[in-house]
Design a protein around this motif. Structure first.
Motif, PDB file in Angstrom:
ATOM      1  N   GLU A 311       0.831  -1.206   0.000  1.00  0.00           N
ATOM      2  CA  GLU A 311       0.000   0.000   0.000  1.00  0.00           C
ATOM      3  C   GLU A 311       0.865   1.256   0.000  1.00  0.00           C
ATOM      4  N   VAL A 312       1.962   1.198   0.744  1.00  0.00           N
ATOM      5  CA  VAL A 312       2.888   2.332   0.782  1.00  0.00           C
ATOM      6  C   VAL A 312       3.615   2.444  -0.555  1.00  0.00           C
ATOM      7  N   LEU A 313       4.091   1.319  -1.049  1.00  0.00           N
ATOM      8  CA  LEU A 313       4.918   1.322  -2.256  1.00  0.00           C
ATOM      9  C   LEU A 313       4.163   1.853  -3.459  1.00  0.00           C
ATOM     10  N   GLU A 314       2.885   1.516  -3.566  1.00  0.00           N
ATOM     11  CA  GLU A 314       2.124   1.954  -4.741  1.00  0.00           C
ATOM     12  C   GLU A 314       1.901   3.458  -4.757  1.00  0.00           C
ATOM     13  N   ALA A 315       2.059   4.099  -3.589  1.00  0.00           N
ATOM     14  CA  ALA A 315       1.870   5.549  -3.509  1.00  0.00           C
ATOM     15  C   ALA A 315       3.169   6.324  -3.697  1.00  0.00           C
ATOM     16  N   LEU A 316       4.298   5.616  -3.720  1.00  0.00           N
ATOM     17  CA  LEU A 316       5.587   6.294  -3.868  1.00  0.00           C
ATOM     18  C   LEU A 316       5.807   6.726  -5.311  1.00  0.00           C
ATOM     19  N   SER A 317       6.422   7.887  -5.460  1.00  0.00           N
ATOM     20  CA  SER A 317       6.778   8.382  -6.786  1.00  0.00           C
ATOM     21  C   SER A 317       8.298   8.407  -6.920  1.00  0.00           C
ATOM     22  N   GLN A 318       8.767   8.845  -8.074  1.00  0.00           N
ATOM     23  CA  GLN A 318      10.205   8.968  -8.317  1.00  0.00           C
ATOM     24  C   GLN A 318      10.851   9.962  -7.347  1.00  0.00           C
ATOM     25  N   ASP A 319      10.031  10.805  -6.741  1.00  0.00           N
ATOM     26  CA  ASP A 319      10.553  11.823  -5.815  1.00  0.00           C
ATOM     27  C   ASP A 319      10.552  11.372  -4.365  1.00  0.00           C
ATOM     28  N   ASP A 320      10.211  10.085  -4.125  1.00  0.00           N
ATOM     29  CA  ASP A 320      10.136   9.554  -2.759  1.00  0.00           C
ATOM     30  C   ASP A 320      11.293   8.587  -2.492  1.00  0.00           C
ATOM     31  N   LEU A 321      11.816   8.647  -1.269  1.00  0.00           N
ATOM     32  CA  LEU A 321      12.814   7.691  -0.796  1.00  0.00           C
ATOM     33  C   LEU A 321      12.287   7.070   0.485  1.00  0.00           C
ATOM     34  N   LEU A 322      12.302   5.741   0.558  1.00  0.00           N
ATOM     35  CA  LEU A 322      11.831   5.012   1.740  1.00  0.00           C
ATOM     36  C   LEU A 322      13.017   4.345   2.428  1.00  0.00           C
ATOM     37  N   ILE A 323      13.173   4.602   3.727  1.00  0.00           N
ATOM     38  CA  ILE A 323      14.236   3.980   4.526  1.00  0.00           C
ATOM     39  C   ILE A 323      13.579   3.178   5.646  1.00  0.00           C
ATOM     40  N   ILE A 324      13.899   1.883   5.704  1.00  0.00           N
ATOM     41  CA  ILE A 324      13.360   1.013   6.755  1.00  0.00           C
ATOM     42  C   ILE A 324      14.515   0.529   7.614  1.00  0.00           C
ATOM     43  N   THR A 325      14.399   0.691   8.929  1.00  0.00           N
ATOM     44  CA  THR A 325      15.481   0.306   9.830  1.00  0.00           C
ATOM     45  C   THR A 325      14.901  -0.036  11.206  1.00  0.00           C
ATOM     46  N   ALA A 326      15.760  -0.076  12.233  1.00  0.00           N
ATOM     47  CA  ALA A 326      15.341  -0.332  13.615  1.00  0.00           C
ATOM     48  C   ALA A 326      16.220   0.487  14.552  1.00  0.00           C
ATOM     49  N   ASP A 327      15.885   0.463  15.833  1.00  0.00           N
ATOM     50  CA  ASP A 327      16.595   1.296  16.808  1.00  0.00           C
ATOM     51  C   ASP A 327      17.429   0.496  17.808  1.00  0.00           C
TER      52      ASP A 327
END
Length: 392
Positions: A311-327
């Motif tokens: 759902e998140v990925l389909e809304a991303l455009s070429q101008d979006d960067l997604l970073i997934i991590t942990a603390d």
């Protein structure tokens, strides 16, 4: 590469990916949050994270390494001396914490409790590590009969105060927490957060209310979030991010109830037109499954997260960067109920990428803050090295 208009950071709270080199100093030799969960689940079903390269970082049962990963992938090592939520998040945004917050596995010292009782005029019940739901079941009746406040802690550097809203009105509870916050700022105590935990109901049927309030510390220095806010950029804090940073560097705060709500809110934010960063913490992994030593529940929550990602990925455009991590880590198969000193995964994705690749080991979480700073052209944090140029 041209800069990104929007950067979205998801912190999977406590999702470590194997013991850090200094794990022995923290009593965490052998800890492996993701690895042990995958084993307990007889394999994790996370096809989206798998396609990003999660199992390329290190092989995880049930997840095949991607032949052509869609994301850049790697792992990060914590440089700061703690393994708590505040330390991890502050480091992600460019700080290096060299004096650890204090935790209280035996409860708070008598001098702190005595001063709290004197200043508030109310006695203290419990004063030991406890689950927030169990503590009101075990002490709620006595609290209602005596008016004493229920003070407890956890594996985090937090002091929590529970009180029935009909016994201690919210205004008074908040005032009590403000006194506790003042007392615990002293160097000899140095508690990261004080949390008001109001509840209602009758013995045997107590329910915590939504009137929780956090009294945090401000970060010990300027972060990338401060630089972005001062530059007129958006910093949208989702979940407990605003509490963790005590509102510093935040332009908009969105509260969430759980992981599901967190992903719902992120989905809405990703679809908005803004210029800057969204920053989400998914707390359930840590609070509901890591601390409660529930590897199956943890695994199911990870799989649910993976199912929500499209759902998140389909809304991303070429101008979006997604970073997934942990603390930090919180291996649910490990001894005790504490966090674990582990590497954390780093997944970096944009529809702009033709394909991903392995990123070199990051020796501090602050590399994320440095990358975000370079992307938006603001002053870089004191710590951290940007990996923006590695993203082709």
């Amino acid at each position: 590469m041209n800069s990104f208009k929007k950067v979205h950071i998801i912190v999977m709270d406590s999702v470590g990916i194997g013991e850090a080199p200094d794990a022995e100093k923290f009593g965490d030799l052998g800890s492996d949050t993701l690895g042990h969960i995958a084993k307990e689940m007889n394999g994790l079903n996370m096809p989206v994270m798998g396609s990003f390269g999660l199992s390329n970082i290190r092989k995880l049962q049930g997840i095949e390494p991607a032949e052509t990963p869609k994301a850049y992938y790697g792992k990060m090592q914590e440089a700061s001396v703690g393994k708590d939520t505040m330390t991890g998040h502050w480091e992600i945004m460019g700080l290096n914490i060299d004096k650890p917050f204090k935790v209280y596995p035996e409860g708070f010292p008598p001098e702190l409790i005595t001063e709290l009782e004197t200043r508030t005029g109310r006695k203290v019940l419990c004063n030991k590590p406890y689950s927030g739901t169990a503590v009101i079941e075990d002490y709620g009746k006595e609290h209602m009969e005596t008016g004493a406040i229920i003070v407890y802690t956890s594996a985090d550097p937090v002091l929590q105060i529970a009180a029935h809203e009909e016994i201690i009105p919210l205004d008074e509870l908040y005032k009590i927490c403000e006194i506790a916050r003042e007392l615990t700022l002293k160097p000899e105590f140095l508690v990261g957060r004080v949390i008001a935990r109001p509840f209602i109901g009758e013995p045997g049927n107590f329910v915590r209310t939504s009137n929780r309030h956090d009294y945090a510390l401000s970060p010990f220095g300027r972060t990338t979030m401060n630089e972005m806010k001062d530059a007129g950029l958006d910093v949208i804090a989702i979940g407990k991010i605003s509490d963790i940073f005590n509102g510093e560097g935040v332009t908009e705060a969105i509260r969430t109830k759980n992981n599901t709500d967190g992903m719902d809110q992120l989905n809405a934010v990703v679809r908005r037109d803004f210029h800057g960063m969204s920053f989400l913490n998914l707390v359930d992994f840590d609070a509901n499954f890591g601390h409660r030593r529930d590897p199956i529940g943890y695994g199911e929550a990870l799989e649910e997260f993976d199912r929500r990602l499209p759902e998140v990925l389909e809304a991303l455009s070429q101008d979006d960067l997604l970073i997934i991590t942990a603390d930090h880590g919180n291996d649910p198969t490990f001894t005790g109920t504490d966090h674990t000193r582990e590497y954390v995964p780093l997944i970096v994705y944009s529809p702009r990428f033709a394909a991903g690749a392995e990123l070199p080991l990051r020796t501090t979480f602050a590399d994320i803050g440095a990358t975000v700073a370079e992307n938006f052209g603001v002053a870089a944090p004191k710590f951290g090295k940007s990996f923006l140029s590695d993203l082709k």
